[in-house]
Motif scaffolding. Structure first.
Motif, PDB file in Angstrom:
ATOM      1  N   TYR A   1       0.859  -1.319  -0.130  1.00  0.00           N
ATOM      2  CA  TYR A   1      -0.110  -0.112   0.009  1.00  0.00           C
ATOM      3  C   TYR A   1       0.928   1.316  -0.058  1.00  0.00           C
ATOM      4  N   LEU A   2       0.546   2.309  -0.958  1.00  0.00           N
ATOM      5  CA  LEU A   2       1.253   3.196  -0.953  1.00  0.00           C
ATOM      6  C   LEU A   2       0.643   4.606  -0.286  1.00  0.00           C
ATOM      7  N   GLY A   3      -0.648   4.660  -0.152  1.00  0.00           N
ATOM      8  CA  GLY A   3      -1.458   5.630   0.250  1.00  0.00           C
ATOM      9  C   GLY A   3      -2.390   6.092  -0.928  1.00  0.00           C
ATOM     10  N   ASN A   4      -3.313   7.061  -0.570  1.00  0.00           N
ATOM     11  CA  ASN A   4      -4.136   7.719  -1.582  1.00  0.00           C
ATOM     12  C   ASN A   4      -4.994   6.694  -2.435  1.00  0.00           C
ATOM     13  N   GLU A   5      -5.188   5.326  -1.738  1.00  0.00           N
ATOM     14  CA  GLU A   5      -5.871   4.262  -2.381  1.00  0.00           C
ATOM     15  C   GLU A   5      -5.218   3.744  -3.667  1.00  0.00           C
ATOM     16  N   GLN A   6      -3.672   3.785  -3.440  1.00  0.00           N
ATOM     17  CA  GLN A   6      -3.022   3.459  -4.468  1.00  0.00           C
ATOM     18  C   GLN A   6      -2.050   2.312  -3.786  1.00  0.00           C
ATOM     19  N   MET A   7      -1.588   1.384  -4.575  1.00  0.00           N
ATOM     20  CA  MET A   7      -0.571   0.422  -4.281  1.00  0.00           C
ATOM     21  C   MET A   7       0.122  -0.295  -5.421  1.00  0.00           C
ATOM     22  N   VAL A   8       1.286  -0.718  -4.959  1.00  0.00           N
ATOM     23  CA  VAL A   8       2.238  -1.210  -6.022  1.00  0.00           C
ATOM     24  C   VAL A   8       2.205  -2.880  -6.050  1.00  0.00           C
ATOM     25  N   GLU A   9       2.163  -3.278  -7.135  1.00  0.00           N
ATOM     26  CA  GLU A   9       2.147  -4.848  -7.242  1.00  0.00           C
ATOM     27  C   GLU A   9       2.865  -5.490  -8.481  1.00  0.00           C
ATOM     28  N   ALA A  10       3.109  -6.777  -8.307  1.00  0.00           N
ATOM     29  CA  ALA A  10       3.542  -7.755  -9.422  1.00  0.00           C
ATOM     30  C   ALA A  10       2.245  -8.585  -9.746  1.00  0.00           C
ATOM     31  N   PRO A  11       1.312  -8.321 -10.598  1.00  0.00           N
ATOM     32  CA  PRO A  11       0.220  -8.672 -10.791  1.00  0.00           C
ATOM     33  C   PRO A  11      -0.146 -10.176 -11.136  1.00  0.00           C
ATOM     34  N   TYR A  12       0.510 -10.571 -12.438  1.00  0.00           N
ATOM     35  CA  TYR A  12       0.174 -11.902 -13.010  1.00  0.00           C
ATOM     36  C   TYR A  12       1.086 -12.033 -14.419  1.00  0.00           C
ATOM     37  N   SER A  13       1.027 -13.258 -14.584  1.00  0.00           N
ATOM     38  CA  SER A  13       1.778 -13.579 -16.022  1.00  0.00           C
ATOM     39  C   SER A  13       1.619 -12.852 -16.900  1.00  0.00           C
ATOM     40  N   GLY A  14       2.567 -12.135 -17.773  1.00  0.00           N
ATOM     41  CA  GLY A  14       2.222 -11.257 -19.089  1.00  0.00           C
ATOM     42  C   GLY A  14       2.130  -9.835 -18.590  1.00  0.00           C
ATOM     43  N   ALA A  15       2.388  -9.652 -17.287  1.00  0.00           N
ATOM     44  CA  ALA A  15       2.060  -7.998 -16.834  1.00  0.00           C
ATOM     45  C   ALA A  15       3.664  -7.794 -16.285  1.00  0.00           C
ATOM     46  N   HIS A  16       3.738  -6.493 -15.940  1.00  0.00           N
ATOM     47  CA  HIS A  16       4.763  -5.869 -15.339  1.00  0.00           C
ATOM     48  C   HIS A  16       4.526  -5.436 -13.869  1.00  0.00           C
ATOM     49  N   VAL A  17       5.462  -5.114 -13.202  1.00  0.00           N
ATOM     50  CA  VAL A  17       5.153  -4.407 -12.019  1.00  0.00           C
ATOM     51  C   VAL A  17       4.587  -3.091 -12.169  1.00  0.00           C
ATOM     52  N   ARG A  18       3.533  -2.588 -11.193  1.00  0.00           N
ATOM     53  CA  ARG A  18       2.863  -1.444 -11.646  1.00  0.00           C
ATOM     54  C   ARG A  18       2.401  -1.008 -10.458  1.00  0.00           C
ATOM     55  N   ILE A  19       1.620   0.241 -10.513  1.00  0.00           N
ATOM     56  CA  ILE A  19       0.903   0.960  -9.510  1.00  0.00           C
ATOM     57  C   ILE A  19      -0.461   0.939  -9.935  1.00  0.00           C
ATOM     58  N   ALA A  20      -1.491   0.645  -8.953  1.00  0.00           N
ATOM     59  CA  ALA A  20      -2.804   0.306  -9.543  1.00  0.00           C
ATOM     60  C   ALA A  20      -3.808   0.741  -8.248  1.00  0.00           C
ATOM     61  N   SER A  21      -5.048   1.155  -8.513  1.00  0.00           N
ATOM     62  CA  SER A  21      -5.763   1.443  -7.419  1.00  0.00           C
ATOM     63  C   SER A  21      -6.171   0.257  -6.674  1.00  0.00           C
ATOM     64  N   VAL A  22      -6.267   0.406  -5.263  1.00  0.00           N
ATOM     65  CA  VAL A  22      -6.802  -0.751  -4.489  1.00  0.00           C
ATOM     66  C   VAL A  22      -7.875  -1.513  -4.953  1.00  0.00           C
ATOM     67  N   ARG A  23      -7.870  -2.815  -4.964  1.00  0.00           N
ATOM     68  CA  ARG A  23      -9.029  -3.515  -5.484  1.00  0.00           C
ATOM     69  C   ARG A  23      -9.683  -4.106  -4.242  1.00  0.00           C
ATOM     70  N   TYR A  24     -11.144  -3.814  -3.950  1.00  0.00           N
ATOM     71  CA  TYR A  24     -11.459  -4.558  -2.683  1.00  0.00           C
ATOM     72  C   TYR A  24     -12.166  -5.697  -2.873  1.00  0.00           C
ATOM     73  N   GLY A  25     -12.486  -6.107  -4.165  1.00  0.00           N
ATOM     74  CA  GLY A  25     -13.149  -7.247  -4.229  1.00  0.00           C
ATOM     75  C   GLY A  25     -12.375  -8.482  -4.032  1.00  0.00           C
ATOM     76  N   GLY A  26     -12.604  -9.548  -3.047  1.00  0.00           N
ATOM     77  CA  GLY A  26     -11.817 -10.388  -2.683  1.00  0.00           C
ATOM     78  C   GLY A  26     -10.553 -10.044  -1.883  1.00  0.00           C
ATOM     79  N   ILE A  27     -10.565  -8.797  -1.417  1.00  0.00           N
ATOM     80  CA  ILE A  27      -9.316  -8.430  -0.429  1.00  0.00           C
ATOM     81  C   ILE A  27      -9.747  -8.922   1.132  1.00  0.00           C
ATOM     82  N   ALA A  28      -8.603  -9.581   1.628  1.00  0.00           N
ATOM     83  CA  ALA A  28      -8.605  -9.874   3.088  1.00  0.00           C
ATOM     84  C   ALA A  28      -8.970  -8.775   3.985  1.00  0.00           C
ATOM     85  N   PRO A  29      -9.563  -9.134   5.018  1.00  0.00           N
ATOM     86  CA  PRO A  29     -10.190  -7.872   5.773  1.00  0.00           C
ATOM     87  C   PRO A  29      -9.116  -7.111   6.955  1.00  0.00           C
ATOM     88  N   PHE A  30      -7.796  -7.150   6.367  1.00  0.00           N
ATOM     89  CA  PHE A  30      -6.783  -6.658   6.948  1.00  0.00           C
ATOM     90  C   PHE A  30      -5.618  -6.355   6.440  1.00  0.00           C
TER      91      PHE A  30
END
Length: 425
Positions: free
Chosen positions: A391-420
Motif C-alpha cells: 500500500y502506497l497511500g491515497n488508495e494506491q498500491m504497487v504490485e506484481a499482478p500476474y503472468s504477462g504483466a509488469h510491476v505497476r501502480i494500481a488502485s486498491v481492489r476491494y473485491g476479494g481483499i482480506a479484511p486486514f
C-alpha cells in the motif's frame, strides 16, 4: 525515463503525483526534452486533442482494470478446480484399490464354495453307494452277510447297532458338508455383492475424475481467453497512452513534469546522502517505510515472472505447469507478488518467505480502515491467500499482478481483499 515508466504502469494522475514524490530514479536517467514553442492556435488545438485522448486513456484503463479483476477471479477458480481434480484423483485411486481387494475376496470365496461343493458331492455318492448295497441284500440297514456271520443273538444285535451307526454318521456328515457348502455359497454371494459395490464406486469415481478434469480445462480455457482479451486491452491502452504523451508534449505538459522531477531528484539526493551516513536500519519508522516504498517503486515496469525475485532484486521465474509456463515465465527475469515484497522489505533488514500466505502471518494485522503506506495488502479465495501488494497511500498500491504483466501502480481492489493489512514497520 520516469514518464515512460509511469505510462508502462498504467497509473492515474494521483499515482503520478505520488510516484514523483516517492519513486527513485535510476542513475543516469535523462530529463524530458524541452517542449516545442507552439502558437496560440496550436496550443488550443493540442490541448483539446490531449483532453480527448486523456478521456480515451481513462476509458481503456477502466476496461483493463475490469479485465484484470476478472482474470484474478479466474485464476482463483482455476486453483480451486485443480484442487477438486486432485481430490477426484485420490478418490479414484482409493476406489480402484477397494475394487482390487473385493475382486480378490470374491475369487477366494468362489474357490472355497467350489471346493465345498465337490466334497459334498463325493459324500453324497458314498452314501448313495452304501444305501444301494443295503437294498441289494434286502435290508436297509446293511448286508445280509453281516447277519450270517453273527455268533449269537448278542453279536447280531451289536452288528445291527454298528450298521445303523455307520449309516447315521454318513448321513450326518453329508448334512454337515451340505451346510458348509451353503455357508460358503453365502460368503461367495456376499463377496460378489461387495465386488459389485466396489465396481460401482470405481465407476462413479472415474466419472467424477472426468468431470473434474473437464471443469479444470474449461476454467483454464476461460482464463486463457481472458488473458488474450487483457493483452488486447493493454496493447490498446498503451497505444492510447503513447498518443496522449505526445499530445501532452505538444501542449507543454512535459515542462511541468521536468520541474517536478528535478525537485524530487534534489530531495532524493539529500535523502540518499543521509541514508549513506546513518544506514536504513537506523532510520525512524517513517524513514524505513519510505525506503520500502522506494525499493518497490524502483521496479516499476519490471516483467512479472512466477517464482521470481529475492532480496537482491529480480530473478529467473519458475515453472508452474499452467499459465506461467504458457507465458514462458521460467525464461524471464522478474518478480512475482511475494518476490516483490521480499525485495522491498530487504532494504530495511526484514526477511520474508517467498509465499504470500506466510507473509500474511508476519507483523501486526490492522483493520483495512487503518491501513497506512508501507502496509501489505492481501487477497484471498475461500479463506486462502493468493496475492499480496504494498500500500502506497491515497488508495494506491504497487504490485506484481500476474503472468504477462509488469510491476505497476494500481488502485486498491476491494473485491476479494482480506479484511486486514499487515504492518511490519
Amino acid at each position: 525515463m520516469l514518464t515512460r515508466r509511469v505510462r508502462a504502469a498504467g497509473v492515474t494522475a494521483a499515482s503520478v503525483a505520488l510516484l514523483l514524490t516517492l519513486a527513485p530514479v535510476p542513475a543516469g536517467a535523462e530529463a524530458p526534452p524541452p517542449p516545442p514553442n507552439p502558437s496560440d492556435a496550436e496550443l488550443r488545438d493540442s490541448r483539446a486533442d490531449a483532453k480527448a485522448r486523456a478521456g480515451q486513456v481513462g476509458e481503456l484503463t477502466s476496461r483493463v482494470a475490469d479485465a484484470e479483476a476478472k482474470l484474478i477471479a479466474l485464476q482463483a477458480e482455476v486453483e480451486l478446480k485443480l484442487e477438486e481434480a486432485n481430490k477426484a484423483l485420490v478418490d479414484l485411486q482409493a476406489a480402484e484399490e477397494a475394487a482390487r481387494v473385493a475382486r480378490a475376496d470374491a475369487e477366494a470365496a468362489r474357490r472355497e464354495a467350489d471346493g465345498a461343493g465337490r466334497v459334498v458331492e463325493q459324500a453324497r455318492r458314498d452314501v448313495d453307494a452304501f444305501v444301494a448295497g443295503s437294498f441289494k441284500q434286502g435290508s436297509t440297514i446293511g448286508s445280509v452277510s453281516a447277519y450270517l456271520g453273527a455268533q449269537g443273538v448278542e453279536d447280531l444285535l451289536a452288528k445291527i447297532q454298528l450298521l445303523n451307526s455307520v449309516s447315521g454318521s454318513a448321513i450326518d456328515a453329508m448334512a454337515e458338508l451340505d451346510r458348509a457348502r451353503v455357508d460358503k455359497a453365502n460368503k461367495d454371494s456376499a463377496a460378489r455383492a461387495a465386488l459389485d459395490l466396489a465396481n460401482a464406486k470405481q465407476a462413479e469415481a472415474e466419472r467424477a475424475k472426468r468431470a473434474a478434469d473437464a471443469a479444470t480445462e474449461a476454467a483454464r480455457a476461460a482464463q486463457r481467453d481472458q488473458v488474450a482479451r487483457a493483452k488486447e486491452l493493454i496493447a490498446a491502452r498503451d497505444a492510447a497512452e503513447q498518443a496522449l504523451a505526445a499530445a501532452q508534449a505538444r501542449a507543454g505538459g512535459l515542462e511541468h513534469q521536468r520541474q517536478r522531477y528535478l525537485e524530487w531528484l534534489a530531495a532524493k539526493q539529500r535523502e540518499d546522502a543521509a541514508r549513506a551516513r546513518g544506514g536504513a536500519a537506523g532510520l525512524p519508522a517513517g524513514g524505513r517505510v519510505r525506503v520500502v516504498i522506494e525499493r518497490a517503486l524502483a521496479q516499476l515496469g519490471v516483467t512479472y515472472a512466477w517464482g521470481g525475485g529475492n532480496a537482491n532484486g529480480p530473478t529467473r521465474g519458475m515453472r508452474d505447469g499452467g499459465v506461467a509456463d504458457a507465458f514462458g515465465d521460467y525464461q524471464k527475469i522478474g518478480f512475482d507478488c511475494s518476490g516483490l515484497m521480499i525485495y522491498a522489505f530487504a532494504g530495511v533488514g526484514i526477511s520474508l518467505p517467498h509465499y504470500s500466505g506466510y507473509q500474511a502471518e508476519r507483523g501486526r494485522r490492522v483493520p483495512l480502515d487503518d491501513m497506512a503506506p508501507g502496509d501489505m495488502l492481501f487477497w484471498q479465495t475461500g479463506g486462502r491467500i493468493h496475492h499480496v501488494a504494498l500500500y502506497l497511500g491515497n488508495e494506491q498500491m504497487v504490485e506484481a499482478p500476474y503472468s504477462g504483466a509488469h510491476v505497476r501502480i494500481a488502485s486498491v481492489r476491494y473485491g476479494g481483499i482480506a479484511p486486514f493489512a499487515v504492518r511490519l514497520l
